[in-house]
Motif scaffolding. Structure first.
Motif, short mmCIF file in Angstrom:
data_model
loop_
_atom_site.label_atom_id
_atom_site.label_comp_id
_atom_site.label_asym_id
_atom_site.label_seq_id
_atom_site.Cartn_x
_atom_site.Cartn_y
_atom_site.Cartn_z
N LEU A 11 -25.17 -2.02 40.37
CA LEU A 11 -24.06 -2.64 38.68
C LEU A 11 -24.39 -1.30 37.83
N LEU A 12 -23.47 -0.84 37.53
CA LEU A 12 -23.41 0.82 36.80
C LEU A 12 -23.58 0.39 35.50
N ILE A 13 -24.01 -0.64 34.45
CA ILE A 13 -23.72 -0.88 32.84
C ILE A 13 -23.87 0.16 31.88
N ASP A 14 -22.59 0.62 31.24
CA ASP A 14 -22.24 1.64 31.17
C ASP A 14 -22.53 0.55 29.10
N ILE A 15 -23.23 1.34 28.27
CA ILE A 15 -23.58 0.94 26.90
C ILE A 15 -22.44 1.65 25.97
N LYS A 16 -21.90 0.60 25.24
CA LYS A 16 -20.86 1.38 23.91
C LYS A 16 -20.92 0.99 22.95
N THR A 17 -22.76 0.37 22.47
CA THR A 17 -23.49 0.32 21.07
C THR A 17 -24.07 0.78 21.76
N GLU A 18 -24.79 1.09 19.64
CA GLU A 18 -26.44 1.97 19.63
C GLU A 18 -27.53 1.49 20.92
N GLY A 19 -27.89 2.34 21.63
CA GLY A 19 -28.23 2.30 23.48
C GLY A 19 -29.98 1.24 22.82
N VAL A 74 -29.40 -6.70 43.61
CA VAL A 74 -28.36 -5.99 43.02
C VAL A 74 -29.43 -4.58 42.44
N THR A 75 -29.11 -3.43 41.40
CA THR A 75 -29.85 -2.50 41.00
C THR A 75 -28.74 -2.41 40.07
N ALA A 76 -29.46 -3.09 38.85
CA ALA A 76 -28.64 -2.14 37.47
C ALA A 76 -29.61 -1.49 37.23
N VAL A 77 -28.45 0.33 36.33
CA VAL A 77 -28.23 1.04 35.42
C VAL A 77 -27.77 1.80 35.51
N ILE A 78 -28.20 1.86 33.83
CA ILE A 78 -27.99 1.71 32.59
C ILE A 78 -27.46 2.87 32.74
N SER A 79 -26.39 3.10 31.81
CA SER A 79 -25.88 3.95 31.59
C SER A 79 -24.61 4.79 30.20
N GLY A 80 -24.00 5.07 29.61
CA GLY A 80 -24.25 5.12 28.64
C GLY A 80 -24.40 5.79 27.41
N ASP A 81 -24.48 5.05 25.71
CA ASP A 81 -25.54 6.39 24.96
C ASP A 81 -26.76 6.13 24.77
N ARG A 82 -27.60 6.89 25.45
CA ARG A 82 -28.63 7.82 25.88
C ARG A 82 -29.24 6.99 25.33
N ARG A 126 -43.84 -0.94 31.35
CA ARG A 126 -44.69 -1.10 32.82
C ARG A 126 -43.44 -2.30 33.56
N VAL A 127 -42.77 -3.04 33.22
CA VAL A 127 -41.72 -3.60 33.77
C VAL A 127 -40.21 -3.95 33.07
N ARG A 128 -39.43 -3.13 34.48
CA ARG A 128 -38.19 -3.17 33.57
C ARG A 128 -37.14 -3.86 35.05
N HIS A 129 -35.92 -4.70 34.95
CA HIS A 129 -35.17 -4.89 35.24
C HIS A 129 -33.81 -4.08 35.94
N ALA A 130 -34.31 -2.76 35.45
CA ALA A 130 -32.98 -1.45 35.22
C ALA A 130 -32.97 -0.52 35.60
N PHE A 131 -32.27 0.38 35.54
CA PHE A 131 -33.24 2.24 36.16
C PHE A 131 -31.95 3.13 34.64
N TYR A 132 -32.14 4.25 35.15
CA TYR A 132 -31.65 5.02 34.34
C TYR A 132 -30.32 6.15 35.26
N ALA A 184 -38.81 13.18 34.93
CA ALA A 184 -38.56 12.22 35.62
C ALA A 184 -38.18 12.15 37.31
N ARG A 185 -38.73 10.97 37.40
CA ARG A 185 -38.56 10.26 38.79
C ARG A 185 -37.67 9.27 39.36
N SER A 186 -37.29 9.81 40.66
CA SER A 186 -36.09 8.72 41.58
C SER A 186 -36.53 6.83 40.72
N SER A 187 -38.14 6.78 40.44
CA SER A 187 -38.27 5.01 40.20
C SER A 187 -37.84 4.95 38.51
N LEU A 188 -37.33 5.99 37.99
CA LEU A 188 -37.04 6.13 36.35
C LEU A 188 -35.21 6.52 36.42
#
Length: 287
Positions: free
Chosen positions: A121-129, A160-168, A178-184, A195-199
């Motif tokens: 699930l690629l989530i593209d952030i359109k507002t301030e990141g 599901v793997t959430a990957v965050i795109s859009g505003d950098r 230390r705990v997150r449910h999404a990746f970059y 940066a490793r693939s874990s980020l």
């Protein structure tokens, strides 16, 4: 009826049906005859929410990745490409998180029955990141049963793997967690970085900024080598590769470019044409 009004009406109907998940014919047959159509893990639904049934149409076409653009509006994450299209009823939860929960429950812990590989699930952030991501994190945490999670230096796979795109600017709070449910979602400038693939499990970039070829005529040798080198470097670091702004009009140019992407082992092919990419991948045979 105006296109936007009709699309929203269909989306409302699709959301109402999401809980029951009437399966497409191929998946209904799976239960009767043991046949399970293979998911198309390379297939990425660009601007997925523009389809009449967000998420559900892509799943019917067996896509392995879908894209949702989000805007922070108060404490709501609304799904749309542009601010003028925002609708309070079209939230990330109603269009994606709740239907995915229903799907995973119906399929005993996976998005595609019998297949444990995560849907992207690629989530593209359109507002301030940064601020948008912090609200997104709060919502993903409520659905943590769905998501691949980074915790204690380890990646714990989920349906599901959430990957965050859009505003950098989203990267800063993500790196601090230390705990997150999404990746970059990285860019080619991040390829080979620290940066490793874990980020950063995904490297995405604009095709037209990196290649001149648009599928007409021969693929320049130097560009083919560049493409293969990009994929080889990314895969060597445990990362996947996606390009956007590739040709998407039906015809031989699109097919030629898609063929080169698959031959180079590019992981995600962008399209707005769900049926077109499904047909291409079903018919594709290596040269």
């Amino acid at each position: 009826m105006a296109l936007t009004t009709r699309r929203r009406a269909l989306t409302t109907l699709g959301a109402a049906l999401a809980a029951s998940f009437t399966l497409p014919a191929t998946q209904a047959l799976a239960g009767e005859h043991g046949y399970r159509p293979r998911p198309l893990w390379r297939a990425h639904a660009h601007n997925d929410y523009e389809h009449p049934r967000p998420l559900l149409d892509a799943l019917d076409h067996r896509f392995g990745s879908v894209e949702a653009d989000i805007h922070l509006a108060g404490d709501q994450l609304l799904v749309a490409h542009d601010p003028e299209d925002l609708d309070p009823s079209r939230t990330l939860e109603s269009l994606y998180l709740d239907p995915l929960t229903a799907r995973v429950r119906a399929h005993h812990g996976s998005v595609y029955r019998g297949h444990r590989k995560p849907l992207q699930l690629l989530i593209d952030i359109k507002t301030e990141g940064a601020s948008t991501y912090l609200e997104l994190h709060r919502q993903l945490r409520r659905y943590r049963h769905l998501f691949t999670t980074y915790a204690g230096g380890r990646v714990l796979p989920g349906p599901v793997t959430a990957v965050i795109s859009g505003d950098r600017a989203a990267r800063v709070p993500m790196e601090a967690q230390r705990v997150r449910h999404a990746f970059y979602d990285g860019r080619l400038a991040d390829l080979g970085g620290s940066a490793r693939s874990s980020l950063i499990p995904l490297i995405s970039d604009n095709w037209t900024l990196n290649f001149t070829w648009q599928g007409v005529g021969a693929f320049p040798v130097a560009e083919r080598r560049k493409l293969h080198a990009i994929v080889g470097t990314a895969h060597g670091r445990g990362q996947t590769v996606r390009f956007w702004a590739t040709p998407d009009l039906p015809g031989p140019a699109r097919d030629a470019l898609w063929g080169e992407l698959v031959a180079a082992d590019v992981d995600h092919l962008n399209t707005d044409d769900l049926a077109g990419l499904e047909s291409f991948l079903d018919a594709y045979r290596p040269r």
